[in-house]
Write a protein that holds these residues in place. Sequence first.
Motif, PDB file in Angstrom:
ATOM      1  N   THR A  61       0.799  -1.180   0.028  1.00 46.38           N
ATOM      2  CA  THR A  61      -0.007  -0.070  -0.030  1.00 46.38           C
ATOM      3  C   THR A  61       0.843   1.363  -0.055  1.00 46.38           C
ATOM      4  OG1 THR A  61      -1.768  -1.055   1.343  1.00 46.38           O
ATOM      5  CG2 THR A  61      -1.646   1.250   1.334  1.00 46.38           C
ATOM      6  N   THR A  62       0.731   2.293  -0.985  1.00 44.14           N
ATOM      7  CA  THR A  62       1.443   3.302  -0.948  1.00 44.14           C
ATOM      8  C   THR A  62       0.579   4.724  -1.044  1.00 44.14           C
ATOM      9  OG1 THR A  62       3.321   2.259  -2.257  1.00 44.14           O
ATOM     10  CG2 THR A  62       3.160   4.716  -2.448  1.00 44.14           C
ATOM     11  N   PRO A  63       0.358   5.395  -0.121  1.00 44.76           N
ATOM     12  CA  PRO A  63      -0.614   6.563  -0.303  1.00 44.76           C
ATOM     13  C   PRO A  63      -0.444   7.787  -1.098  1.00 44.76           C
ATOM     14  CG  PRO A  63       0.796   6.765   1.877  1.00 44.76           C
ATOM     15  CD  PRO A  63       1.316   5.382   1.051  1.00 44.76           C
ATOM     16  N   ASN A  64       1.101   7.974  -1.501  1.00 44.22           N
ATOM     17  CA  ASN A  64       1.308   9.251  -2.162  1.00 44.22           C
ATOM     18  C   ASN A  64       2.065   8.645  -3.570  1.00 44.22           C
ATOM     19  OD1 ASN A  64       0.550  11.099  -0.252  1.00 44.22           O
ATOM     20  ND2 ASN A  64       2.378  10.198   1.078  1.00 44.22           N
ATOM     21  N   PRO A  65       2.054   9.577  -4.476  1.00 51.13           N
ATOM     22  CA  PRO A  65       1.383  10.584  -4.834  1.00 51.13           C
ATOM     23  C   PRO A  65      -0.161  10.432  -4.780  1.00 51.13           C
ATOM     24  CG  PRO A  65       2.257  10.403  -6.854  1.00 51.13           C
ATOM     25  CD  PRO A  65       2.871   9.348  -5.774  1.00 51.13           C
ATOM     26  N   ILE A  66      -0.492   9.127  -5.213  1.00 53.46           N
ATOM     27  CA  ILE A  66      -2.056   8.869  -4.993  1.00 53.46           C
ATOM     28  C   ILE A  66      -1.965   7.605  -4.494  1.00 53.46           C
ATOM     29  CG2 ILE A  66      -2.776   9.935  -7.584  1.00 53.46           C
ATOM     30  CD1 ILE A  66      -2.748   7.141  -8.709  1.00 53.46           C
ATOM     31  N   HIS A  67      -3.422   7.010  -3.848  1.00 54.33           N
ATOM     32  CA  HIS A  67      -3.470   5.911  -3.360  1.00 54.33           C
ATOM     33  C   HIS A  67      -3.089   4.835  -4.242  1.00 54.33           C
ATOM     34  CE1 HIS A  67      -4.485   2.886  -0.278  1.00 54.33           C
ATOM     35  NE2 HIS A  67      -5.299   2.529  -1.285  1.00 54.33           N
ATOM     36  N   ARG A  68      -2.071   3.826  -4.041  1.00 57.53           N
ATOM     37  CA  ARG A  68      -1.963   2.529  -4.840  1.00 57.53           C
ATOM     38  C   ARG A  68      -1.755   1.297  -3.845  1.00 57.53           C
ATOM     39  NH1 ARG A  68       2.790   1.998  -6.710  1.00 57.53           N
ATOM     40  NH2 ARG A  68       3.662   3.822  -5.623  1.00 57.53           N
ATOM     41  N   GLN A  86      -6.011   2.005  -7.792  1.00 55.45           N
ATOM     42  CA  GLN A  86      -5.209   3.040  -8.216  1.00 55.45           C
ATOM     43  C   GLN A  86      -5.890   4.332  -8.275  1.00 55.45           C
ATOM     44  OE1 GLN A  86      -3.819   2.036 -12.060  1.00 55.45           O
ATOM     45  NE2 GLN A  86      -2.397   0.757 -11.597  1.00 55.45           N
ATOM     46  N   GLY A  87      -5.828   5.094  -7.085  1.00 58.02           N
ATOM     47  CA  GLY A  87      -6.513   6.402  -6.991  1.00 58.02           C
ATOM     48  C   GLY A  87      -7.841   5.998  -6.657  1.00 58.02           C
ATOM     49  N   ASP A 145       6.907   0.842 -10.753  1.00 56.49           N
ATOM     50  CA  ASP A 145       6.770   1.344  -9.381  1.00 56.49           C
ATOM     51  C   ASP A 145       5.951   0.386  -8.525  1.00 56.49           C
ATOM     52  OD1 ASP A 145       8.184   3.212  -8.119  1.00 56.49           O
ATOM     53  OD2 ASP A 145       6.516   4.882  -7.883  1.00 56.49           O
ATOM     54  N   ASP A 149       7.612  -2.119  -5.243  1.00 60.25           N
ATOM     55  CA  ASP A 149       6.700  -2.021  -4.013  1.00 60.25           C
ATOM     56  C   ASP A 149       6.404  -3.389  -3.793  1.00 60.25           C
ATOM     57  OD1 ASP A 149       7.134   0.578  -3.734  1.00 60.25           O
ATOM     58  OD2 ASP A 149       5.126   1.259  -4.211  1.00 60.25           O
TER      59      ASP A 149
END
Length: 364
Positions: A61-68, A86-87, A145, A149
């Motif tokens: 889970t990655t919050p930046n620059p959009i939630h992915r 994705q967003g 990316d 991750d």
Amino acid sequence: MTWLALTDHSERRLSLRGLGHEKRNEPILVDHPDTEITRGSIVFETQVAEDSKPQVLFGFTTPNPIHRSLVFQAIPGGGVAMVHVQGDKIAHAAIAHRNSGRAEVLRLTYAWDTKYNWGRLTLEQEGERTVTSVAVENPLTFTLDDARDLMLGRGSHTYAQDMVFAALSDQIEAIGVNPTLSAKTPVATPWGYRDIGALNRGDTVYTTDGSVVPVLQTVSRTVPARGSFAPIRMRAPYYGLQDDIVVAPEQHVVIDGPEVEYLFSCEKVLTPARHLVNGFAARTEPCGQLITYTQLILPQHEALIAGGAPLESMYIGRIRRDTHQLASSVMFGVDRNELPEHRTPSHKVLKWYEAIHLAKRRAA
């Protein structure tokens, strides 16, 4: 077909040129975070405990620059759910699995091709021939990316203790039956022993009853050398071998003898090589990241002679009747009219507990 990444509890590796092809002049993927992997597969194996508690198995889970995020989670009652975000876009699927009441190893394959708006989640169980798949509607593009991750453990990442391995491919990976013999396995032919990897359609081989039969197809696949693909060395002179051979854990070996007749009331049985591993007659084989296996499709489901021992040839059932299943398998591209129908296995196939019991009696 190229495997791009492999992760387990001992290593995490991603190669833009492909695993095993690091000396290629040009990378397969451009080294940019937004590079899209529009077609590919994520394959992973995990142990599932008897109680099947809900837990996140694998994901990030990655919050930046959009939630992915991409998460695979064991769900209550058995099964696995996948959620890809994705967003404000979401793709998800769930696949049911009824636990047998014992610890099991499951293989999950998530494959996608966003060009054709196609996705599929598949569940296979170690030692079983059944395959369960569900469609993934409106699959999302996977980026480089995302791959880093997920496969390298960056950011908020989960790789559960029950996980065996995970791998990323840039192709739609096959599901169902797999080849199970290393390409260097010597197979008996009328012209002496030849490496199975050198045989082609139209060549002939000996079966254990002394018959000479034609090879209808040779099938090969390169897979991660982990989990249910991790190679096993079967050592001579055990099981009648004249030379050591390397096989996949699911390669069936023909076993006979008084224990077989006593326990199962038949002359011969088929047992997976993984149940024969005891440290001396059969043992795990050190290997790199990938391994290529090959097998032969014969007119009938018969045992061929490999290194002097009777081993099962490839059993394909009646797959030629199911065009969808055929297209999803390692036989993709083979004319269905050139394939046989195997009605039943040549010998009784032992269940896991029968194979373990037989192996213990023979060891004693």
